[in-house]
Write a protein that holds these residues in place. Structure first.
Motif, short mmCIF file in Angstrom:
data_model
loop_
_atom_site.label_atom_id
_atom_site.label_comp_id
_atom_site.label_asym_id
_atom_site.label_seq_id
_atom_site.Cartn_x
_atom_site.Cartn_y
_atom_site.Cartn_z
N GLU A 170 0.86 -1.19 0.00
CA GLU A 170 0.00 0.00 0.00
C GLU A 170 0.90 1.24 0.00
OE1 GLU A 170 -3.37 0.98 -0.77
OE2 GLU A 170 -3.77 -0.72 0.55
N ARG A 171 1.93 1.17 0.82
CA ARG A 171 2.89 2.28 0.91
C ARG A 171 3.55 2.54 -0.43
NH1 ARG A 171 5.68 5.64 0.81
NH2 ARG A 171 6.92 6.84 2.28
N GLU A 172 3.93 1.45 -1.11
CA GLU A 172 4.64 1.58 -2.39
C GLU A 172 3.75 2.20 -3.47
OE1 GLU A 172 5.65 -2.43 -3.27
OE2 GLU A 172 7.40 -2.46 -1.95
N SER A 173 2.44 2.09 -3.28
CA SER A 173 1.53 2.54 -4.34
C SER A 173 1.47 4.07 -4.42
CB SER A 173 0.14 1.96 -4.10
OG SER A 173 -0.46 2.63 -3.01
N PHE A 174 2.04 4.72 -3.42
CA PHE A 174 1.97 6.18 -3.46
C PHE A 174 2.98 6.74 -4.45
CE2 PHE A 174 -0.34 5.28 0.31
CZ PHE A 174 -1.30 6.29 0.34
N PRO A 175 2.62 7.81 -5.13
CA PRO A 175 3.52 8.37 -6.13
C PRO A 175 4.79 8.89 -5.48
CG PRO A 175 1.65 9.86 -5.74
CD PRO A 175 1.39 8.60 -4.97
N GLY A 176 5.89 8.82 -6.20
CA GLY A 176 7.17 9.30 -5.65
C GLY A 176 7.54 8.49 -4.45
N ASP A 177 7.78 7.25 -4.68
CA ASP A 177 7.84 6.20 -3.68
C ASP A 177 8.50 6.62 -2.37
OD1 ASP A 177 7.00 3.41 -3.57
OD2 ASP A 177 9.11 3.05 -3.06
N GLY A 178 9.57 7.37 -2.44
CA GLY A 178 10.31 7.72 -1.23
C GLY A 178 9.65 8.82 -0.42
N GLY A 179 8.66 9.48 -0.98
CA GLY A 179 8.10 10.67 -0.34
C GLY A 179 7.42 10.39 0.98
N GLU A 180 7.18 11.41 1.72
CA GLU A 180 6.53 11.32 3.03
C GLU A 180 5.02 11.21 2.86
OE1 GLU A 180 8.03 12.12 6.44
OE2 GLU A 180 9.61 11.10 5.31
N ILE A 181 4.38 10.45 3.70
CA ILE A 181 2.92 10.46 3.76
C ILE A 181 2.56 10.91 5.16
CG2 ILE A 181 0.81 9.12 3.53
CD1 ILE A 181 2.44 7.11 1.91
N ALA A 182 1.71 11.87 5.26
CA ALA A 182 1.37 12.39 6.58
C ALA A 182 0.72 11.28 7.40
CB ALA A 182 0.42 13.58 6.44
N GLY A 183 1.22 11.07 8.62
CA GLY A 183 0.62 10.07 9.49
C GLY A 183 1.14 8.67 9.27
N VAL A 184 2.16 8.52 8.46
CA VAL A 184 2.73 7.19 8.21
C VAL A 184 4.25 7.27 8.30
CG1 VAL A 184 2.94 5.30 6.55
CG2 VAL A 184 0.83 6.65 6.63
N SER A 185 4.85 6.39 9.11
CA SER A 185 6.31 6.36 9.15
C SER A 185 6.80 5.09 8.47
CB SER A 185 6.82 6.41 10.59
OG SER A 185 6.70 5.13 11.19
N LEU A 186 8.01 5.15 7.94
CA LEU A 186 8.56 4.03 7.18
C LEU A 186 10.01 3.82 7.59
CD1 LEU A 186 8.25 2.07 4.68
CD2 LEU A 186 9.22 3.92 3.32
N ARG A 187 10.39 2.56 7.83
CA ARG A 187 11.78 2.27 8.19
C ARG A 187 12.15 0.96 7.51
NH1 ARG A 187 14.72 0.43 12.98
NH2 ARG A 187 12.82 -0.57 13.74
N GLU A 188 13.31 0.95 6.90
CA GLU A 188 13.78 -0.26 6.22
C GLU A 188 15.17 -0.59 6.72
OE1 GLU A 188 11.57 0.67 1.93
OE2 GLU A 188 13.76 0.42 2.04
N TRP A 189 15.45 -1.87 6.94
CA TRP A 189 16.81 -2.23 7.40
C TRP A 189 17.06 -3.72 7.22
CZ3 TRP A 189 12.59 -2.04 10.44
CH2 TRP A 189 12.41 -3.03 11.39
N HIS A 190 18.30 -4.11 7.39
CA HIS A 190 18.66 -5.53 7.48
C HIS A 190 19.22 -5.78 8.87
CE1 HIS A 190 18.41 -5.42 3.10
NE2 HIS A 190 18.47 -6.74 3.11
N GLU A 191 18.77 -6.85 9.49
CA GLU A 191 19.42 -7.25 10.74
C GLU A 191 20.85 -7.68 10.39
OE1 GLU A 191 17.64 -7.81 13.99
OE2 GLU A 191 16.14 -6.53 13.01
N GLU A 192 21.72 -7.58 11.37
CA GLU A 192 23.13 -7.92 11.15
C GLU A 192 23.29 -9.31 10.52
OE1 GLU A 192 27.02 -7.87 14.03
OE2 GLU A 192 25.19 -6.89 14.73
N ASP A 193 24.13 -9.39 9.49
CA ASP A 193 24.45 -10.67 8.85
C ASP A 193 23.23 -11.40 8.28
OD1 ASP A 193 27.17 -10.54 9.35
OD2 ASP A 193 26.92 -11.36 11.38
#
Lengths: 333, 333, 333, 333
Positions: A23-46
């Motif tokens: 749903e998040r990806e469907s917003f235009p300008g994928d990286g942009g901010e959406i009010a009221g929604v936070s986004l975090r991406e990461w890899h756990e170590e190894d």
């Protein structure tokens, strides 16, 4: 993709995803901010598992995302769909840490260690339809303990530092004639668990998600979600206890395929010199005209049809073990 | 639909149907004659089952229909997908007459009554994937008799006017590592049946066919047919004995949905005043340009994905009983 | 237990065991020597699995043991019936070493590494009857490879140091109307494997063996063995290739329970002062009189009935994973 | 068989039957009167089904029969275990009349036609263990209707003269960690059915009963009954609504086999001239001595083991259809 906006207002050909990350990806300008929604991406170590946390923080975010407030965590890895025992062991360990964290968040100060939890696991979906059988398979793999207290006396579980785990596979409405929410509400009132863990097969937007993503949420199961399309939600409000849900996309709605084709066709028309004007033309249609266009293309039967790969049986076997192992590791300390 | 013509020459995005009746319908001017193909439609007396017989008479017809020479019989009725015991009983009786006629055609002067036949029934498909499990379910319902001769002595079957019926569920290649044709060839050489009855789940072009049509053929199973896409054919040539096949469409290929959407979009564009020119334009593209257009829209993964309804489990239960009953009635005189 | 001697001559109430180790135990003076039979017991280093190797060396031994010449290896541990992943991992590793050694013995100089083997695994038994479903479950867990050669070209397996593994679940005679030996002979002739690995649920004499013992043999499957009582053997003689068989006892014949009761009753009568004479009396009956006595007690229906514990479903799940893992480790170097 | 008397007082080696008709037969002088128990046997017109009605009229009868007050109806026919569609159709019709009569008795003036009933069907037992899967199979065959009211609006069922039927397969305690009574009590409170129909696999005393008898009762399911040995009863007292139960014996407890063997041995000893004294002697033992004797013969593990025939899968398929048809005919007028 403007179409999404249309759908929000005209839900009769909703192309739905159960994954907040999609749903998040469907917003235009994928990286942009959406009010009221936070986004975090990461890899756990190894780890080669990609983690994404979508948090819907307020009503504005909920409206934009068409999902209730709360935390949506995804673990993603292409290998998930494959048979690789060591990798599944690793994912189960990672999964268990996130399950435990979400449980702690949901239960608050109530419990100090998982061994003090009283947990009811529910396997949603139809065990007779392969892509919908993830939940029943996971619960079938679980090692329940709640009854040992009755068999060997009060204190048996505490003495062994074991949580009280029970499990149920309620079946789907066409088999039971009852809403899953009714069945669970009754069982919860009688057996008084602290928390429900609901495992369900999900519908994704994109076929590359099938069997490669696990989503954890603390928001419950909502009407219209899951392969089987529950009508009534399974939430803290409807059931009286918090709900941690674990899902894996195993189908894509047929309507999604139709919409993707239309979007792709428009792009293609726009690219080719000879048809460039047309693509542009369709893109420039106002929402009502686009709505009319798509409506004519979507046969009403498509709403209930789903798309699934032919090796879905293997995916279900693999992932149901990964998830049941993840639950075991999370609560049997 | 011109696209079909394209596909014949450029088979990499073939939108396939296992039903001769659908292949026939795809020709322009539906009622028109096709050289080398005969068509007959009727209702048996007092029956709501629509019968269609497509006969591919020669090589020209085979090329046009992309199917081998032979007889393709379909029984159609919307109620087939539903739970109605009396109706299924009626269809089983009708089915049995057609099975018997096709068997007589295939076995010629060899046998005088069904009780003299030695029949091997094979349930094709993957029993673990619901829409592909029709064949295994039907064979599971059959009452085999061949072993009684070994248990109670030679002449046991003849004395009771019983045919020799054996059955096998070979599994799919991803489970066995073997071609189904290899497995069957071996079993046939050892057990020497006169005829093979192959039951298989089929892929249709149109979703309204799902669970509402039974196709009988005397031509065997051909590479690329069935839900599981057999690579090697099961035919008199490859197995050494005639093959009567019975199939029910339980899936539509995802590629078919894409193609239908494109066709529909073009039609819609042609109809609306504002976009009329475009639809016309696309329709007027030469085959190579159309080919390029569709190729870009079809993701390669779509080839293996299939579309199926959520209540496919009930359809399989119903139709597997109808078909096993039809076989029983055809051979147990 | 003299009764056994009677049975050898009067096989109509044979109380049978598929385990050589139990047959061996049935001889008086358990530790004593039997001509033509060697016995070795040990524990692998740091392992709680008890190993027993019974070798039947010649015809005399075969007659005494009522089993053909060859090696019978058992792995025993009470925990086998329980859910303990680490332990099952350990047993799978141990099992794999013994499977590999037996394969090397059976294939001789033919192959140097497991990756050069062409193996056909067969899951014997009825998948619809829980205690008879071990074989089908194991084969369902196996990762077959033989078809990859066809899909990706000759040399694919060799290049990756992979053996050619195929698998089949033939079903039982009441389902297929064919002898399992016929089905396998046909498949073997067509697909030409070097060796057959046959997995089967076994009948034990003693209920404490249920789910706690794995037997490996290099002698094939013999008439009357297995839960389903194959009539024709699966041996190098009947199939043309060597047979390694892996079995787990999941049932005890009802006749065994009857015989045990009689033996126990006689012992009890002998022990109690008041009835001492009687027990002695029965024990002193000559074989023909004993035979008459037991014959009257054994209802003919008992022959086909079996005894099994209510949690047999869990045992099957556990042990089928242990065995499929053992096979994987043995052949995927 | 005096032993029964012993068991009543010393329940640790209880040889149990779930069939009232077998309990009745166990009394000496089979035709004799038992205070508080009435017995009626008959054949319906033109039917080969033997009907027996045992009524336990008061506390004295309940104590003698070790079963609660109420009506126990059995339908018996050897063909029940076999595949004969016409016969099963006939039995289903007969069954439906008795189901309807018992329902009317249980619901009293509450309802006038079956279409006014709100019924919950529960399939007791473990679907993963073949002889215990009767209940889950029957409920899987049922056509539930309760949810149609929610989908198509209040009055939908009444308008079509349909009863409200819902169904649940709760699983067994080792799978759920919950007592079946807890699960059902919760569901009943939420969904408010008028009556529970419980379908269960039963334990018989005699192997000739396996698959040949259907028992209907209006007394509920009691602790220790069924293959899976429910600990808590499912009765009007524990659930709040009347319970009609339908059962078929699919197993005999292993302890029953032991006891039968002892009885038979004693009879044999008494008959043979040479051992006549002994049989007499054992028969003359006082209850405590007999108790000691049997206790030593019964290994404690036997309590949970059961005896079942190898073709139990076919019996379950046949009888689950007969019973679901019987229920359908009873309530869908």
């Amino acid at each position: 993709m403007k179409d999404y906006v249309i759908e929000l207002e005209k839900p009769d050909f909703e192309v739905r995803t159960d994954l907040a990350v999609e749903e998040r990806e469907s917003f235009p300008g994928d990286g942009g901010e959406i009010a009221g929604v936070s986004l975090r991406e990461w890899h756990e170590e190894d780890s080669c598992v990609k983690m994404t946390e979508v948090k819907i923080l307020d009503e504005q975010g909920a409206r934009a995302m068409r999902k209730p407030k709360g935390t949506y965590l995804t673990l993603e890895a292409d290998q998930l769909a494959k048979k690789d025992e060591d990798f599944h062991e690793e994912v189960a360990a990672e999964l268990s840490r996130h399950i435990r964290r979400l449980m702690e968040g949901l239960l608050g100060a109530k419990a100090k260690t998982p061994a003090e939890y009283k947990i009811l696991a529910v396997g949603l979906g139809n065990s007779q339809v392969t892509p919908d059988s993830l939940g029943p398979e996971v619960v079938g793999n679980l090692q329940v303990t709640r009854h040992l207290e009755g068999q060997y006396g009060a204190g048996f579980l505490k003495g062994r530092n074991l949580p009280s785990l029970s499990g149920i596979v309620p079946g789907v409405m066409a088999q039971t004639g009852m809403e899953t929410a009714e069945i669970l509400r009754g069982i919860i009132k009688e057996t008084k668990p602290d928390i429900l863990i609901a495992i369900d097969a999900l519908a994704a937007r994109s076929i590359r998600r099938l069997g490669t993503t696990i989503q954890l949420t603390d928001t419950g199961i909502h009407p219209g979600s899951g392969v089987g399309n529950h009508r009534h939600g399974l939430t803290r409000e409807s059931l009286g206890i918090p709900v941690l849900s674990i899902g894996v996309p195993t189908v894509v709605g047929a309507a999604a395929i139709v919409q993707d084709t239309i979007s792709a066709l428009i792009q293609v028309l726009s690219k080719h010199a000879s048809t460039q004007g047309m693509g542009q033309y369709v893109e420039d249609l106002d929402p009502d005209e686009q709505y009319l266009l798509i409506r004519e293309l979507l046969e009403p039967e498509f709403g209930s049809l789903f798309v699934t790969p032919p090796n879905i049986d293997e995916t279900i076997v693999q992932l149901s073990f990964t998830i049941s192992e993840g639950i075991h590791k999370a609560i049997f300390a």
